[in-house]
Design a protein around this motif. Structure first.
Motif, PDB file in Angstrom:
ATOM      1  N   TYR A  75       0.789  -1.061  -0.521  1.00 39.05           N
ATOM      2  CA  TYR A  75       0.065   0.255  -0.058  1.00 39.05           C
ATOM      3  C   TYR A  75       0.681   1.402  -0.236  1.00 39.05           C
ATOM      4  CZ  TYR A  75      -3.539   2.873   1.215  1.00 39.05           C
ATOM      5  OH  TYR A  75      -4.220   4.073   2.212  1.00 39.05           O
ATOM      6  N   LEU A  76       2.126   0.918   0.578  1.00 39.12           N
ATOM      7  CA  LEU A  76       2.736   2.568   0.633  1.00 39.12           C
ATOM      8  C   LEU A  76       3.468   2.493  -0.352  1.00 39.12           C
ATOM      9  CD1 LEU A  76       4.251   1.428   4.423  1.00 39.12           C
ATOM     10  CD2 LEU A  76       2.967   3.665   3.424  1.00 39.12           C
ATOM     11  N   VAL A  77       3.426   1.566  -1.382  1.00 46.04           N
ATOM     12  CA  VAL A  77       4.375   1.935  -2.291  1.00 46.04           C
ATOM     13  C   VAL A  77       3.879   1.526  -3.900  1.00 46.04           C
ATOM     14  CG1 VAL A  77       6.738   1.108  -1.359  1.00 46.04           C
ATOM     15  CG2 VAL A  77       5.310  -0.753  -2.669  1.00 46.04           C
ATOM     16  N   LYS A  78       2.643   1.645  -3.570  1.00 44.45           N
ATOM     17  CA  LYS A  78       1.616   0.894  -5.201  1.00 44.45           C
ATOM     18  C   LYS A  78       1.911   2.017  -6.385  1.00 44.45           C
ATOM     19  CE  LYS A  78      -2.719   2.905  -2.730  1.00 44.45           C
ATOM     20  NZ  LYS A  78      -4.184   2.119  -2.693  1.00 44.45           N
ATOM     21  N   GLY A  79       2.085   3.644  -5.504  1.00 47.42           N
ATOM     22  CA  GLY A  79       2.134   4.795  -6.917  1.00 47.42           C
ATOM     23  C   GLY A  79       2.772   4.804  -7.153  1.00 47.42           C
ATOM     24  N   PHE A  80       4.087   4.387  -6.710  1.00 49.53           N
ATOM     25  CA  PHE A  80       5.464   4.053  -7.098  1.00 49.53           C
ATOM     26  C   PHE A  80       5.174   3.801  -9.105  1.00 49.53           C
ATOM     27  CE2 PHE A  80      10.108   2.797  -8.464  1.00 49.53           C
ATOM     28  CZ  PHE A  80      10.360   3.655  -8.181  1.00 49.53           C
ATOM     29  N   THR A  81       4.970   3.195  -8.896  1.00 53.72           N
ATOM     30  CA  THR A  81       4.929   2.599 -10.925  1.00 53.72           C
ATOM     31  C   THR A  81       3.542   2.706 -11.299  1.00 53.72           C
ATOM     32  OG1 THR A  81       4.727   0.372 -10.975  1.00 53.72           O
ATOM     33  CG2 THR A  81       6.897   2.089 -10.558  1.00 53.72           C
ATOM     34  N   GLY A  82       1.994   2.575 -10.475  1.00 51.66           N
ATOM     35  CA  GLY A  82       1.232   2.461 -10.597  1.00 51.66           C
ATOM     36  C   GLY A  82       0.758   1.047 -10.815  1.00 51.66           C
ATOM     37  N   ASN A  83       1.478   0.306 -10.838  1.00 49.11           N
ATOM     38  CA  ASN A  83       1.344  -1.265 -11.497  1.00 49.11           C
ATOM     39  C   ASN A  83       1.910  -2.362 -10.748  1.00 49.11           C
ATOM     40  OD1 ASN A  83       4.083  -1.981 -12.422  1.00 49.11           O
ATOM     41  ND2 ASN A  83       3.497  -0.142 -14.501  1.00 49.11           N
TER      42      ASN A  83
END
Length: 520
Positions: A75-83
């Protein structure tokens, strides 16, 4: 002078303690970009990806029966690449950190560390397969690396224990092993007590350590109690076949082979060999009471869990026995044990039988490491050739055809969710009689594969305005033997086979596309 210095640095980089960790991390990074997720990996990603708040994350994760720590990290890193690559890079970082700790602080010789690093669990199962098991490996190695700190503070060990309970139900055995070993050392070692009490705040340190364990373990227990339907039921308090079957898990930890539980000969032979391997290991670990306590505490607690609560499936579960084996060796030969007055350096005069058993330990360790090394290298390299799942290829084909906006009927949900994850799209799942992406264990109903056509008919009957839908079915559905271009008619529904994707390591995740059209 500059050239000599440059050459010296280059030679330094070629040393085993530099080159092997570098190769491990580099190959792992390539693997992270290449590896195709399968259903259990995609489940973890989708639970975090489809959660907009921490409350939603907890609610979505709870039915899985696993603690929330792994989902929280995603959840904390999910926006890093968005996939899903975000999760894969996170997992790569955690696995790489575990191996760096292993190489930096484990006192084994370099060649044995190299065999272990590229072994089945650290190189494949707990490195390229993106699941919470990497956290158990990392936290166990962090504890072993920070083991000397126990002389001054128990807080690092308490953090490891508490977080271990939040990774997986099986990891409680590792947490118990650590706690039992530290408690045992406190009771038998005046040196440990006197050294620890040199810290003027030792009362606070001890209290805070216990408090950390209680809070974190309590939270983990609450997570695990959310579901109970995965518990195995044994026919009686003692079932010899079941006992030997569980004992075979220890054999699998050593040698990656599980005996056939339907064959009594397999069970007895593997049981005898396992008893011999355990005896040799115990004979070696007697040099360190703390390491021996860690090993026995972990093995016994996990064995009881496997016997009475949940046996587990697949190598990923019996890999915990292997982690205990390697970690106990680490603790037994740890340099800090040289100062421990309770270390037992027994002699042949005192116990020749144990000394004889101990002489076999280098052979056992090398053989076990070699087996794991061969399996790890083979499985990791094979992943570059054959994808673990056909889900990514199926999703790519749907995108290429421009069908991402089509109505999609998918079954079975636990397997087709891989395709849904790569498309980032909800499918209609007959197992939940509604739309979703990941498997929703709390509300799903298991269906026979033969019911696919019946469920499809009901699906169209419930949507009078729907005339056409794309079917994504996993291997073994009731639609069999259709080649692309062939069609069948079921009631008032015409089903046309479009494409099949069968290049997959896991059989259930070979997918088949069809177009279902209502006949006028």
């Amino acid at each position: 002078m500059t050239k000599e210095l440059t050459g010296f640095k280059f030679i330094e980089l070629l040393k085993p303690n530099k080159i092997f960790p570098f190769l491990f991390i580099f190959i792992g990074l390539l693997g992270a970009f290449n590896h195709v997720l399968w259903r259990d990996e995609m489940q973890g990603w989708l639970v975090a990806w489809r959660s907009d708040t921490w409350v939603e994350l907890w609610q979505n994760n709870a039915p899985s029966g696993h603690p929330v720590l792994w989902s929280a990290l995603i959840y904390l890193v999910k926006g890093f690449t968005g996939n899903p690559l975000s999760m894969q890079l996170l997992h790569w970082g955690l696995g790489s950190t575990a191996i760096l700790c292993f190489w930096r602080w484990n006192p084994l010789p370099a060649w044995q560390k190299a065999l272990f690093s590229f072994g089945y669990f650290p190189f494949w199962e707990y490195f390229l397969i993106c699941r919470h098991y990497v956290l158990a490996e990392l936290l166990t190695f962090v504890f072993c690396s920070s083991y000397p700190l126990r002389r001054r503070t128990y807080i690092p060990a308490a953090i490891c224990i508490g977080l271990l309970t939040n990774t997986h139900a099986f990891a409680w055995s590792l947490a118990f092993a650590i706690g039992l070993a530290l408690l045992f050392e406190w009771c038998i070692s005046p040196l440990q007590r006197s050294t620890y009490k040199l810290n003027k705040l030792w009362h606070f340190d001890l209290f805070f350590s216990f408090l950390l364990i209680l809070i974190l373990a309590g939270f983990a227990a609450f997570s695990l109690f959310q579901v109970s339907d995965s518990v195995d039921q044994i026919p009686s308090l003692f079932d010899l076949r079941h006992f030997l079957r569980v004992f075979g898990r220890i054999f699998g930890g050593y040698l990656l082979i599980i005996p056939n539980y339907n064959n009594w000969l397999d069970l007895f032979v593997c049981g005898i060999i396992t008893s011999g391997m355990l005896s040799i290991t115990i004979a070696f670990l007697r040099r360190s009471p703390v390491a021996l306590t860690f090993f026995l505490g972990g093995i016994v607690s996990l064995f009881l869990f496997n016997y009475f609560i949940y046996l587990g499936v697949g190598s990923r579960h019996y890999g915990y026995y292997y982690l205990m084996f390697i970690s106990s060796i680490w603790l037994a030969i740890h340099p800090s044990n040289k100062d421990n007055s309770n270390v037992q350096n027994y002699s042949p005069r005192s116990n020749p039988f144990l000394l004889k058993l101990n002489s076999f330990f280098p052979i056992l360790l090398t053989f076990s490491l070699a087996v794991h090394f061969g399996a790890g290298v083979h499985r990791t390299m094979y992943d570059f050739y054959r994808p673990y799942s056909a889900g990514k290829a199926t999703a790519a084909y749907i995108k290429e055809k421009g069908w991402t906006d089509a109505e999609i009927f998918g079954s079975r949900d636990v397997e087709v969710s891989t395709v849904a994850g790569y498309l980032d799209k909800d499918f209609y799942y007959p197992e939940i009689q509604g739309y979703g992406s990941y498997a929703q264990w709390k509300k799903r109903k298991s269906l026979n594969r033969e019911e696919t056509l019946e469920q499809l008919q009901s699906y169209f009957e419930g949507k009078p305005s729907l005339n056409k839908a794309l079917l994504v079915l996993s291997r073994g559905s009731s639609i069999k033997g259709l080649e692309p271009g062939q069609a069948i008619i079921n009631g008032n529904i015409r089903i046309l086979a479009d494409q099949k994707f069968e290049k997959s390591w896991t059989d259930p995740e070979r997918f088949y596309l069809y177009w279902a059209e209502r006949l006028q």
